[in-house]
Write an enzyme that holds these catalytic residues in place. Structure first.
Site, PDB file in Angstrom:
ATOM      1  N   SER A 143       0.866  -1.181   0.000  1.00  0.00           N
ATOM      2  CA  SER A 143       0.000   0.000   0.000  1.00  0.00           C
ATOM      3  C   SER A 143       0.900   1.228   0.000  1.00  0.00           C
ATOM      4  CB  SER A 143      -0.846  -0.002   1.285  1.00  0.00           C
ATOM      5  OG  SER A 143      -1.475   1.247   1.489  1.00  0.00           O
ATOM      6  N   TYR A 193      -2.115  -1.296  10.451  1.00  0.00           N
ATOM      7  CA  TYR A 193      -2.049  -1.422   8.987  1.00  0.00           C
ATOM      8  C   TYR A 193      -0.717  -0.868   8.465  1.00  0.00           C
ATOM      9  CZ  TYR A 193      -3.918  -1.156   4.165  1.00  0.00           C
ATOM     10  OH  TYR A 193      -4.154  -1.299   2.808  1.00  0.00           O
TER      11      TYR A 193
HETATM   12  P1  NAD Z   1     -11.467  -6.246  -0.060  1.00  0.00           P
HETATM   13  O1  NAD Z   1     -12.041  -6.054   1.301  1.00  0.00           O
HETATM   14  O2  NAD Z   1     -12.261  -5.873  -1.255  1.00  0.00           O
HETATM   15  O3  NAD Z   1     -11.009  -7.777  -0.227  1.00  0.00           O
HETATM   16  C1  NAD Z   1     -10.314  -8.439   0.799  1.00  0.00           C
HETATM   17  C2  NAD Z   1     -10.255  -9.905   0.476  1.00  0.00           C
HETATM   18  O4  NAD Z   1      -9.566 -10.585   1.558  1.00  0.00           O
HETATM   19  C3  NAD Z   1     -11.619 -10.581   0.366  1.00  0.00           C
HETATM   20  O5  NAD Z   1     -11.584 -11.548  -0.656  1.00  0.00           O
HETATM   21  C4  NAD Z   1     -11.799 -11.258   1.735  1.00  0.00           C
HETATM   22  O6  NAD Z   1     -12.691 -12.355   1.723  1.00  0.00           O
HETATM   23  C5  NAD Z   1     -10.372 -11.698   1.991  1.00  0.00           C
HETATM   24  N1  NAD Z   1     -10.106 -11.963   3.400  1.00  0.00           N
HETATM   25  C6  NAD Z   1     -10.406 -11.217   4.479  1.00  0.00           C
HETATM   26  N2  NAD Z   1     -10.022 -11.837   5.604  1.00  0.00           N
HETATM   27  C7  NAD Z   1      -9.457 -13.008   5.222  1.00  0.00           C
HETATM   28  C8  NAD Z   1      -8.862 -14.101   5.926  1.00  0.00           C
HETATM   29  N3  NAD Z   1      -8.779 -14.105   7.266  1.00  0.00           N
HETATM   30  N4  NAD Z   1      -8.402 -15.140   5.212  1.00  0.00           N
HETATM   31  C9  NAD Z   1      -8.503 -15.161   3.860  1.00  0.00           C
HETATM   32  N5  NAD Z   1      -9.034 -14.146   3.133  1.00  0.00           N
HETATM   33  C10 NAD Z   1      -9.504 -13.104   3.821  1.00  0.00           C
HETATM   34  O7  NAD Z   1     -10.071  -5.494  -0.023  1.00  0.00           O
HETATM   35  P2  NAD Z   1      -9.191  -4.761  -1.170  1.00  0.00           P
HETATM   36  O8  NAD Z   1      -9.420  -3.316  -1.071  1.00  0.00           O
HETATM   37  O9  NAD Z   1      -9.345  -5.434  -2.474  1.00  0.00           O
HETATM   38  O10 NAD Z   1      -7.733  -5.014  -0.573  1.00  0.00           O
HETATM   39  C11 NAD Z   1      -6.899  -6.039  -1.031  1.00  0.00           C
HETATM   40  C12 NAD Z   1      -5.467  -5.726  -0.600  1.00  0.00           C
HETATM   41  O11 NAD Z   1      -5.071  -4.484  -1.169  1.00  0.00           O
HETATM   42  C13 NAD Z   1      -5.287  -5.586   0.913  1.00  0.00           C
HETATM   43  O12 NAD Z   1      -4.059  -6.155   1.299  1.00  0.00           O
HETATM   44  C14 NAD Z   1      -5.253  -4.091   1.104  1.00  0.00           C
HETATM   45  O13 NAD Z   1      -4.541  -3.720   2.251  1.00  0.00           O
HETATM   46  C15 NAD Z   1      -4.555  -3.662  -0.163  1.00  0.00           C
HETATM   47  N6  NAD Z   1      -4.786  -2.257  -0.522  1.00  0.00           N
HETATM   48  C16 NAD Z   1      -6.049  -1.798  -0.755  1.00  0.00           C
HETATM   49  C17 NAD Z   1      -6.211  -0.463  -1.083  1.00  0.00           C
HETATM   50  C18 NAD Z   1      -7.559   0.102  -1.361  1.00  0.00           C
HETATM   51  O14 NAD Z   1      -7.650   1.332  -1.454  1.00  0.00           O
HETATM   52  N7  NAD Z   1      -8.579  -0.693  -1.531  1.00  0.00           N
HETATM   53  C19 NAD Z   1      -5.107   0.379  -1.176  1.00  0.00           C
HETATM   54  C20 NAD Z   1      -3.853  -0.113  -0.925  1.00  0.00           C
HETATM   55  C21 NAD Z   1      -3.698  -1.449  -0.596  1.00  0.00           C
END
Ligand code: NAD
Length: 262
Positions: A144, A157
């Protein structure tokens, strides 16, 4: 022939958001994909069978809870059984919690460190041996912008995301002479369910309306004033699996509209 034909991938947290986008891109490029994550069983099955049919690859789903090392071991074992090898691992599953540190729930701290950081250690320790033997492997760790800079109220985080960048560099060195490449992608804000949750939490923590949070907190940090799209992150992940990316190793690649240059 498709670029990833014959390769097999695990994408953690791929039933939603960024992980789902990456899983779609890898399957479209010809890779077999093991989906992972929680959600509505019918929706997950529709995603799995849809990708399999559309792209002519094998697609599985594991509901492994990645905070539990024995379930991670089963995920890897099931994938090897289904596809034969694990060539690409995308460590993507992650959660967020927004709270001042003095009120930060201990259980939330532990969950975020286990899922956003320790799960990548387990996924790597269980798969890198075979990659080294076969002289080809790719790790893509979804960090991130918060792996490079901080924001208040996100102590766990930010700690986990800074940690995953250190882990990425270490594994990049360990795999370097064995055809294994390890990189991190550092997205800015992508409007996924994770961010929708944060908008509500940040509004509560800062006493602001949700509209103000989007305009004055989230996109205030992003100079383009635009959300990153899932597709933009997925295309970069795909590129990192291509031969052109062979000398990209240990990098933290920002996709954040210029957030961290300020
Ligand atoms: P999201 O909430 O849309 O998806 C998260 C996924 O993780 C889902 O499929 C969920 O079922 C799964 N998950 C949650 N807990 C779990 C567990 N205990 N075991 C297995 N799977 C589990 O999230 P996203 O926004 O797509 O984020 C995905 C990654 O990208 C994360 O690591 C997040 O930190 C990172 N990220 C997101 C953003 C953003 O703005 N959305 C920005 C930077 C980084």
């Amino acid at each position: 022939m498709k670029t990833l034909q014959g390769r097999s991938a695990i994408v953690t947290g791929s039933t939603s958001g960024i992980g789902e986008g990456i899983a779609r891109a890898l399957a479209a490029a010809g890779a077999n994909v093991m989906l992972n994550g929680f959600g509505d069983a019918k929706a997950i099955e529709a995603l799995r069978s849809g990708l399999q049919k559309e792209h002519g690859v094998k697609v599985g789903h594991s509901g492994a809870d990645l905070t539990k090392p024995d379930e991670i071991e089963k995920l890897v074992a099931d994938t090897k059984l289904a596809f034969g090898t694990v060539d690409i691992v995308v460590n993507n599953a992650g959660v967020q919690h927004v709270s001042p540190v003095e009120e930060f729930p201990v259980a939330k701290w532990d969950l975020i460190i286990q899922l956003n950081l320790t799960a990548a250690f387990h996924m790597t320790r269980l798969t890198i041996g075979d990659m080294k033997t076969r002289k080809w492997g790719r790790y893509i760790n979804i960090a991130s912008a918060h792996g490079l800079v901080a924001s208040p109220f996100k102590s766990a985080y930010v700690a986990a995301k800074h940690g995953i960048l250190g882990f990425t560099k270490t594994i990049a060195l360990e795999g370097a002479e064995h055809g294994v490449r390890t990189n991190a992608i550092c997205p800015g804000y992508v409007r996924t369910p994770l961010v929708e949750g944060q908008i509500a939490d940040t509004a509560k923590a800062r006493g602001m309306s949700e509209e103000d949070v989007v305009r004055n907190v989230l996109l205030a940090a992003q100079p383009t004033k635009e959300f990153v799209t899932v597709g933009e992150v997925a295309e970069l992940a795909l590129f990192l699996c291509s031969p052109s990316a062979n000398q990209i190793n240990g990098a933290a690649l920002s996709v954040d509209g210029g957030w961290v240059v300020q």
